[in-house]
Enzyme design. Structure first.
Site, PDB file in Angstrom:
ATOM      1  N   ASP A 182       0.869  -1.178   0.000  1.00 37.35           N
ATOM      2  CA  ASP A 182       0.000   0.000   0.000  1.00 37.35           C
ATOM      3  C   ASP A 182       0.902   1.223   0.000  1.00 37.35           C
ATOM      4  O   ASP A 182       1.971   1.211   0.637  1.00 37.35           O
ATOM      5  CB  ASP A 182      -0.842   0.102   1.292  1.00 37.35           C
ATOM      6  CG  ASP A 182      -1.779  -1.067   1.458  1.00 37.35           C
ATOM      7  OD1 ASP A 182      -2.184  -1.641   0.444  1.00 37.35           O
ATOM      8  OD2 ASP A 182      -2.096  -1.391   2.626  1.00 37.35           O
ATOM      9  N   ASP A 227      -0.228   8.293   7.963  1.00 41.24           N
ATOM     10  CA  ASP A 227      -0.017   6.896   8.409  1.00 41.24           C
ATOM     11  C   ASP A 227       1.317   6.825   9.151  1.00 41.24           C
ATOM     12  O   ASP A 227       1.436   6.252  10.238  1.00 41.24           O
ATOM     13  CB  ASP A 227       0.126   5.947   7.203  1.00 41.24           C
ATOM     14  CG  ASP A 227      -1.171   5.623   6.502  1.00 41.24           C
ATOM     15  OD1 ASP A 227      -2.213   5.578   7.164  1.00 41.24           O
ATOM     16  OD2 ASP A 227      -1.131   5.410   5.273  1.00 41.24           O
ATOM     17  N   GLU A 253       0.722  -2.466  11.283  1.00 41.49           N
ATOM     18  CA  GLU A 253       0.466  -2.660   9.852  1.00 41.49           C
ATOM     19  C   GLU A 253       1.538  -1.968   9.016  1.00 41.49           C
ATOM     20  O   GLU A 253       1.821  -2.358   7.896  1.00 41.49           O
ATOM     21  CB  GLU A 253      -0.923  -2.089   9.524  1.00 41.49           C
ATOM     22  CG  GLU A 253      -1.352  -2.375   8.122  1.00 41.49           C
ATOM     23  CD  GLU A 253      -2.709  -1.772   7.775  1.00 41.49           C
ATOM     24  OE1 GLU A 253      -3.692  -2.118   8.446  1.00 41.49           O
ATOM     25  OE2 GLU A 253      -2.770  -0.957   6.839  1.00 41.49           O
ATOM     26  N   GLU A 254       2.160  -0.943   9.582  1.00 44.84           N
ATOM     27  CA  GLU A 254       3.148  -0.154   8.828  1.00 44.84           C
ATOM     28  C   GLU A 254       4.595  -0.601   9.061  1.00 44.84           C
ATOM     29  O   GLU A 254       5.514   0.031   8.551  1.00 44.84           O
ATOM     30  CB  GLU A 254       3.012   1.336   9.182  1.00 44.84           C
ATOM     31  CG  GLU A 254       1.626   1.921   8.956  1.00 44.84           C
ATOM     32  CD  GLU A 254       1.138   1.819   7.508  1.00 44.84           C
ATOM     33  OE1 GLU A 254       1.968   1.595   6.608  1.00 44.84           O
ATOM     34  OE2 GLU A 254      -0.078   1.937   7.300  1.00 44.84           O
ATOM     35  N   ASP A 289      -3.194  -0.961  13.927  1.00 48.70           N
ATOM     36  CA  ASP A 289      -3.210  -0.252  12.648  1.00 48.70           C
ATOM     37  C   ASP A 289      -3.263   1.223  13.045  1.00 48.70           C
ATOM     38  O   ASP A 289      -4.289   1.698  13.536  1.00 48.70           O
ATOM     39  CB  ASP A 289      -4.452  -0.655  11.832  1.00 48.70           C
ATOM     40  CG  ASP A 289      -4.530   0.100  10.508  1.00 48.70           C
ATOM     41  OD1 ASP A 289      -3.719   1.024  10.297  1.00 48.70           O
ATOM     42  OD2 ASP A 289      -5.410  -0.216   9.694  1.00 48.70           O
ATOM     43  N   LEU A 338      -3.413   4.060  11.495  1.00 46.65           N
ATOM     44  CA  LEU A 338      -4.420   4.916  10.854  1.00 46.65           C
ATOM     45  C   LEU A 338      -5.128   4.120   9.765  1.00 46.65           C
ATOM     46  O   LEU A 338      -4.601   3.947   8.667  1.00 46.65           O
ATOM     47  CB  LEU A 338      -3.785   6.177  10.283  1.00 46.65           C
ATOM     48  CG  LEU A 338      -4.765   7.341  10.189  1.00 46.65           C
ATOM     49  CD1 LEU A 338      -5.277   7.748  11.566  1.00 46.65           C
ATOM     50  CD2 LEU A 338      -4.130   8.525   9.525  1.00 46.65           C
ATOM     51  N   ASP A 339      -6.302   3.641  10.124  1.00 44.17           N
ATOM     52  CA  ASP A 339      -7.096   2.840   9.193  1.00 44.17           C
ATOM     53  C   ASP A 339      -7.938   3.755   8.304  1.00 44.17           C
ATOM     54  O   ASP A 339      -8.492   4.749   8.783  1.00 44.17           O
ATOM     55  CB  ASP A 339      -8.014   1.930  10.022  1.00 44.17           C
ATOM     56  CG  ASP A 339      -8.997   1.174   9.172  1.00 44.17           C
ATOM     57  OD1 ASP A 339      -8.554   0.356   8.352  1.00 44.17           O
ATOM     58  OD2 ASP A 339     -10.215   1.412   9.325  1.00 44.17           O
ATOM     59  N   GLU A 376      -6.798  -5.676  11.932  1.00 46.13           N
ATOM     60  CA  GLU A 376      -8.181  -5.279  11.618  1.00 46.13           C
ATOM     61  C   GLU A 376      -9.164  -6.384  12.002  1.00 46.13           C
ATOM     62  O   GLU A 376     -10.062  -6.174  12.827  1.00 46.13           O
ATOM     63  CB  GLU A 376      -8.303  -4.962  10.113  1.00 46.13           C
ATOM     64  CG  GLU A 376      -7.535  -3.714   9.707  1.00 46.13           C
ATOM     65  CD  GLU A 376      -7.370  -3.547   8.197  1.00 46.13           C
ATOM     66  OE1 GLU A 376      -7.118  -4.548   7.497  1.00 46.13           O
ATOM     67  OE2 GLU A 376      -7.488  -2.407   7.712  1.00 46.13           O
TER      68      GLU A 376
HETATM   69  P1  AFP Z   1      -5.873   1.158   4.597  1.00 47.74           P
HETATM   70  O1  AFP Z   1      -5.414   0.052   5.494  1.00 47.74           O
HETATM   71  O2  AFP Z   1      -5.004   1.359   3.417  1.00 47.74           O
HETATM   72  O3  AFP Z   1      -6.108   2.380   5.381  1.00 47.74           O
HETATM   73  O4  AFP Z   1      -7.271   0.640   3.957  1.00 47.74           O
HETATM   74  C1  AFP Z   1      -8.411   0.542   4.734  1.00 47.74           C
HETATM   75  C2  AFP Z   1      -9.015  -0.829   4.601  1.00 47.74           C
HETATM   76  O5  AFP Z   1      -8.082  -1.825   4.897  1.00 47.74           O
HETATM   77  C3  AFP Z   1     -10.264  -1.014   5.476  1.00 47.74           C
HETATM   78  O6  AFP Z   1     -10.301  -0.164   6.551  1.00 47.74           O
HETATM   79  C4  AFP Z   1     -11.424  -0.801   4.520  1.00 47.74           C
HETATM   80  O7  AFP Z   1     -12.571  -1.525   4.890  1.00 47.74           O
HETATM   81  C5  AFP Z   1     -10.873  -1.233   3.208  1.00 47.74           C
HETATM   82  O8  AFP Z   1      -9.470  -1.018   3.276  1.00 47.74           O
HETATM   83  C6  AFP Z   1     -11.438  -0.441   2.058  1.00 47.74           C
HETATM   84  O9  AFP Z   1     -11.026  -1.016   0.881  1.00 47.74           O
HETATM   85  P2  AFP Z   1     -11.478  -0.527  -0.567  1.00 47.74           P
HETATM   86  O10 AFP Z   1     -10.317   0.225  -1.073  1.00 47.74           O
HETATM   87  O11 AFP Z   1     -11.723  -1.799  -1.310  1.00 47.74           O
HETATM   88  O12 AFP Z   1     -12.707   0.308  -0.440  1.00 47.74           O
END
Ligand code: AFP
Length: 318
Positions: free
Chosen positions: A59, A65, A88-89, A109, A111-112, A266
């Site tokens: 990612d 983040d 996660e990072e 995580d 910053l989700d 998560e």
């Molecule tokens: P990040 O981990 O990159 O912040 O992404 C968030 C995530 O893991 C989770 O929180 C969401 O439900 C999902 O990604 C969203 O994914 P889409 O890009 O498929 O909408």
């Protein structure tokens, strides 16, 4: 008004272990305030946009983040009861046990919902606290039922801390006037057979046909609206309070691509939390409780929600 500090001192005080755990929860609440401080100012402090690197999940890491990860590491490594961190990072487990005889592990995580940062949408911090028998890397792989505490801080229209130590799920809201988290919902119980259906429909054509059909049936037969915030913390917060279904499944005809969600940071903490509030969670089609992780950055298929909605969903899989 019950503040978090008062709550921890009076409600969760029965053992020395619990008191140690309280210090970790308290530190997590403090780090949440620090992250929120940065989130509020991110547009002003040039904290929007990518940091210019990829993490272990490939990612694109955002500046916020990176900053949030540093803040969590900084605060928790100084906690005398925390001996290991997994983020996660971070590519590997961070050993912070120097000078400490024993202690706990925290997976997080920082910053989700990274794609929501620049557009002023909800984002959050997720955490999971585990016991350690001394083998730090291996102990992170314990099943969800071994978690001593898990929860999240959601930076939304208000900032809330929601967590469980295995005795129900409580919500605290940050009072901007006093800077204190205050108990706002005690013992959250997920309403049954109501709420929204939440998954990203782009996954459907890529999924195993039978499972995709179950997703379609659920939407059509319940006739309920769909919602997708794109930050699991926010989608789960809504599901906890309003009921419904949340999923990020594996895709590929044989489920060989493990979706997007990470087990440690998560799925395990939030799935367990949903079950603590009376809901049900499946990881790779199995109940969340006993499933062990096979590796630190493992991805997993996630389906969870209120028990009524989950029962209906599972009936379509029979
Ligand atoms: P990040 O981990 O990159 O912040 O992404 C968030 C995530 O893991 C989770 O929180 C969401 O439900 C999902 O990604 C969203 O994914 P889409 O890009 O498929 O909408």
């Amino acid at each position: 008004m019950t503040t978090l500090s008062h709550y921890l001192m009076t409600n969760l005080k029965e053992s020395a272990h619990q008191q140690e755990l309280n210090l970790i929860i308290s530190d997590l609440a403090n780090v949440g305030k620090k992250i929120f401080h940065e989130v509020q100012r991110s547009g002003l402090l040039d904290l929007h946009g990518a940091a210019g690197a990829q993490n272990v999940h490939e990612d694109e890491v955002q500046k916020l983040d990176e900053r949030s990860n540093e803040l969590v590491k900084e605060v928790l490594s100084s906690n005398e009861h925390v001996i290991g961190l997994a983020s996660e990072e971070e590519p590997d487990v961070v050993d912070v046990s120097e000078g400490k005889e024993s202690g706990y592990l925290v997976a997080f995580d920082p910053l989700d919902g990274s794609s929501n940062i620049d557009i002023n949408m909800p984002i959050g911090t997720i955490f999971s606290v585990l016991p350690s028998a001394g083998d730090i890397a291996n102990d992170f792989l314990q099943a969800a039922e071994k978690q001593l505490a898990a929860g999240y801080i959601l930076y939304g229209s208000s900032t809330v801390l929601v967590f469980s130590t295995g005795k129900g799920v409580d919500e605290f809201t940050l009072d901007p006037d006093t800077g204190e988290f205050v108990l706002t919902t005690e013992n959250i119980s997920i309403p049954k057979d109501t709420g929204y259906i939440s998954y990203n429909p782009y996954v459907l054509p890529k999924m195993d046909e039978k499972r995709a059909e179950a997703y379609n049936n659920l939407t059509q037969q319940t006739g309920r609206s769909m919602r997708w915030v794109g930050a699991m913390v926010a989608d789960i917060h809504r599901t906890l309070l309003k009921g419904g279904f949340f999923a990020y499944p594996s895709v590929g005809t044989d489920g060989n691509y493990k979706g997007k969600l990470r087990m440690q940071y998560e799925a395990k903490p939030l799935g367990w939390l949903v079950e603590q509030a009376g809901g049900r969670c499946l990881l790779d089609g199995q109940p969340v409780g006993t499933l062990k992780s096979t590796e630190l950055h493992q991805k997993v298929s996630v389906e969870m929600g209120d028990t009524g909605t989950m029962q209906l969903f599972e009936s379509f899989l029979d």
